[in-house]
Design an enzyme around this catalytic site. Structure first.
Site, mmCIF file in Angstrom:
data_model
loop_
_atom_site.group_PDB
_atom_site.id
_atom_site.type_symbol
_atom_site.label_atom_id
_atom_site.label_comp_id
_atom_site.label_asym_id
_atom_site.label_seq_id
_atom_site.Cartn_x
_atom_site.Cartn_y
_atom_site.Cartn_z
ATOM 1 N N CYS A 8 0.913 -1.292 0.130
ATOM 2 C CA CYS A 8 0.125 -0.118 -0.089
ATOM 3 C C CYS A 8 0.882 1.136 0.091
ATOM 4 C CB CYS A 8 -0.955 0.099 1.341
ATOM 5 S SG CYS A 8 -0.242 0.108 2.863
ATOM 6 N N ARG A 14 -3.366 -0.447 5.557
ATOM 7 C CA ARG A 14 -3.927 -1.760 4.963
ATOM 8 C C ARG A 14 -2.831 -2.747 4.528
ATOM 9 N NH1 ARG A 14 -5.178 1.972 -0.234
ATOM 10 N NH2 ARG A 14 -3.291 2.900 0.714
ATOM 11 N N ASP A 118 -8.157 3.556 1.028
ATOM 12 C CA ASP A 118 -7.287 3.710 2.588
ATOM 13 C C ASP A 118 -8.141 4.585 3.466
ATOM 14 O OD1 ASP A 118 -5.242 4.740 3.985
ATOM 15 O OD2 ASP A 118 -4.245 5.781 2.495
#
Ligand code: 4NP
Length: 147
Positions: A8, A14, A118
């Site tokens: 990420c 994440r 996100d």
């Protein structure tokens, strides 16, 4: 053993949770898989995972409390068989470093044609949603990695 890298932007929200979820799924399925994670940014190198990702992991028995942020680098193309990116910006950033077709072919969106958005600047509930999304696709990737 097959190796999967989750990627990420910051490697704090994440991808560390994706790493933990995939490891835990592979263990549950009793299948051998090596999983790690990295971020394209590098800004958080030296930190652990975001405390909200650690907390949601803990709630579901996925321990990411020992995570250490690392930045995605060229050598990761040699170290991993599959590179699972969370969104299209991650895809572009990782793909921009690919040296050849074989590197490029290793990259996939975790949700294949959707993004894992996100949760960093959003409310805490975003982390519950994140966990559910990651968990929902984990078995698929454990099986795909071992094909
Ligand atoms: P992640 O979330 O990519 O899921 O780890 C982010 C964390 C930090 C930042 C961006 C995204 N940041 O810009 O610091």
């Amino acid at each position: 053993m097959k190796r999967v890298l989750c990627v990420c932007l910051g490697n704090i929200c994440r991808s560390p949770l994706a790493e933990g979820v995939l490891k835990s799924k592979a263990q549950e399925m009793n299948l051998p898989l090596r999983v790690a994670s990295a971020g394209t940014l590098g800004f958080h190198v030296g930190s652990g995972a975001d405390k909200r990702s650690v907390a949601i992991g803990k709630k579901y028995n996925v321990d990411i409390s020992n995570h250490q942020v690392q930045k995605f680098s060229l050598e990761h193309f040699d170290l991993y068989d599959i590179i699972l990116v969370m969104d299209r910006m991650n895809f572009r950033d990782v793909a921009s470093l690919a040296r050849n077709e074989s590197d490029l072919k290793k990259i996939s969106l975790y949700l294949e044609d959707e993004e894992v958005s996100d949760p960093y600047t959003g409310p805490d509930e975003g982390f519950e949603t994140l966990y559910i999304i990651l968990e929902g696709h984990a078995e698929h990737w454990v099986r795909r990695a071992l094909q």
